[in-house]
Write an enzyme that holds these catalytic residues in place. Structure first.
Site, PDB file in Angstrom:
ATOM      1  CG  ASN A   1      -9.417  -1.618  11.426  1.00 56.30           C
ATOM      2  OD1 ASN A   1      -8.481  -2.327  11.046  1.00 56.30           O
ATOM      3  ND2 ASN A   1      -9.813  -0.545  10.767  1.00 56.30           N
TER       4      ASN A   1
ATOM      5  CD  GLU B   1      -8.936   0.917   7.275  1.00 51.16           C
ATOM      6  OE1 GLU B   1      -8.949  -0.048   8.063  1.00 51.16           O
ATOM      7  OE2 GLU B   1      -8.199   1.918   7.435  1.00 51.16           O
TER       8      GLU B   1
ATOM      9  CG  ASP C   1      -0.386  -0.612   2.468  1.00 50.62           C
ATOM     10  OD1 ASP C   1       0.850  -0.565   2.633  1.00 50.62           O
ATOM     11  OD2 ASP C   1      -1.145  -1.132   3.287  1.00 50.62           O
TER      12      ASP C   1
ATOM     13  CG  HIS D   1      -6.348  -2.417   8.455  1.00 49.65           C
ATOM     14  ND1 HIS D   1      -6.422  -1.081   8.778  1.00 49.65           N
ATOM     15  CD2 HIS D   1      -5.064  -2.771   8.742  1.00 49.65           C
ATOM     16  CE1 HIS D   1      -5.248  -0.661   9.216  1.00 49.65           C
ATOM     17  NE2 HIS D   1      -4.410  -1.670   9.203  1.00 49.65           N
TER      18      HIS D   1
HETATM   19  C1  F6R Z   1       1.087  -1.772   6.250  1.00 52.87           C
HETATM   20  C2  F6R Z   1      -0.267  -2.317   6.230  1.00 52.87           C
HETATM   21  C3  F6R Z   1      -1.120  -2.391   7.446  1.00 52.87           C
HETATM   22  C4  F6R Z   1      -0.360  -2.691   8.727  1.00 52.87           C
HETATM   23  C5  F6R Z   1      -1.306  -2.652   9.910  1.00 52.87           C
HETATM   24  C6  F6R Z   1      -0.594  -2.899  11.220  1.00 52.87           C
HETATM   25  O1  F6R Z   1       1.667  -1.840   4.956  1.00 52.87           O
HETATM   26  O2  F6R Z   1      -0.685  -2.677   5.190  1.00 52.87           O
HETATM   27  O3  F6R Z   1      -2.101  -3.387   7.258  1.00 52.87           O
HETATM   28  O4  F6R Z   1       0.248  -3.944   8.627  1.00 52.87           O
HETATM   29  O5  F6R Z   1      -1.935  -1.404   9.968  1.00 52.87           O
HETATM   30  O6  F6R Z   1       0.272  -1.837  11.450  1.00 52.87           O
HETATM   31  P1  F6R Z   1       1.377  -1.934  12.580  1.00 52.87           P
HETATM   32  O7  F6R Z   1       2.238  -3.062  12.213  1.00 52.87           O
HETATM   33  O8  F6R Z   1       2.093  -0.633  12.539  1.00 52.87           O
HETATM   34  O9  F6R Z   1       0.634  -2.172  13.858  1.00 52.87           O
END
Ligand code: F6R
Length: 261
Positions: free
Chosen positions: A136, A143, A67, A138
């Site tokens: 959440n 989302e 992303d 995702h």
């Molecule tokens: C990052 C991504 C997100 C993160 C998720 C957890 O490229 O796609 O899905 O993996 O938001 O974020 P952290 O690891 O910072 O808790």
């Protein structure tokens, strides 16, 4: 799904790195799916240590990031292009020309996202996709309520995701409102996925993704549809799972040919 519960976050990173290193050792020109955020940092550090020790060579591998934010400059330190360059490409010695991040600044977003999926397919598909999970549920920035068939596209970040990522920005208001993300369908096309989670803040998301129904309300649960998904968590992130003893028993009794540690 294979669920591996380990004592510490460092163990999670080390074991996930072993799995990825095995893929690259078997196929030096492997295509890696790259996540950002805090969760995969120990994986990248562990892989970098293996490269440093001469045990692993990632120079022929290519990579596709999950992303990218929309609306911040490419050279912003928190653009995922910058993060992937700093945390992955440089320490692992990957070829920057072989690593792509969705173009969050494209004038024609629809064309850019379509072309991103086409580029993944043209590279032969992702051999192993690294994932974290949001509190959440995702994965990528899919989302809750994201279509399980979705492809790479523009998404609005959930307010809770913007709050969670505010730690990377000087001012919470600076967190972009939109992103480009590989879709759940794009992620499910990877030949293998490894999702890592650490800490009690991820316990509800892990329980829903692993033991809940397959539901767009928890995008991580889409991985139940994948034939080769490995979920590696520490004790805290595993704390709301119910079949904990079963997962530990299964991992302890894994056939030798399937072990990657
Ligand atoms: C990052 C991504 C997100 C993160 C998720 C957890 O490229 O796609 O899905 O993996 O938001 O974020 P952290 O690891 O910072 O808790």
């Amino acid at each position: 799904m294979e669920i591996i519960i380990l004592p510490t976050p460092a163990d999670v990173g080390r074991v996930a790195a072993s799995l990825i290193a095995r893929v690259v050792n078997e196929k030096p020109a492997a295509v890696l799916g790259l996540a950002t955020g805090s969760s995969p940092q120990d994986i990248y550090r562990s892989l970098a240590a293996r490269v440093e020790a001469g045990e692993l060579d990632v120079s022929q591998a290519s990579g596709f990031a999950l992303d990218e934010y929309v609306g911040i400059p490419l050279d912003h330190p928190e653009s995922y292009a910058s993060v992937i360059a700093r945390d992955v490409v440089e320490p692992l010695g990957m070829d920057p020309a072989k690593v792509r991040v969705p173009d969050g600044r494209a004038d024609d977003i629809e064309a850019a996202t379509r072309e991103y999926d086409e580029a993944i397919a043209a590279a032969g598909g992702v051999d192993i996709q690294i994932l974290g999970i949001g509190a959440n549920g995702h994965i990528g920035f899919n989302e809750p309520t994201s279509s399980i068939a979705s492809r790479t596209r523009i998404k609005t970040l959930a307010p809770s995701t913007r709050e969670a990522n505010a730690r990377f920005f000087d001012d919470p208001a600076d967190v972009p409102t939109h992103c480009l993300t590989q879709g759940l369908g794009t992620i499910l096309d990877a030949k293998a996925v490894v999702l890592v989670a650490q800490g009690a803040g991820k316990a509800d998301a892990i329980a829903a993704a692993v033991e809940g129904p397959v539901s767009a309300m928890c995008p991580g649960s889409a991985l139940q549809l994948h034939r080769h998904a490995t979920i590696i968590v520490d004790e805290a992130a595993a704390s709301k799972l119910t079949l904990t003893e079963y997962y530990k028993y299964t991992y302890a009794n894994k056939p030798a040919f399937q072990r990657f540690e």
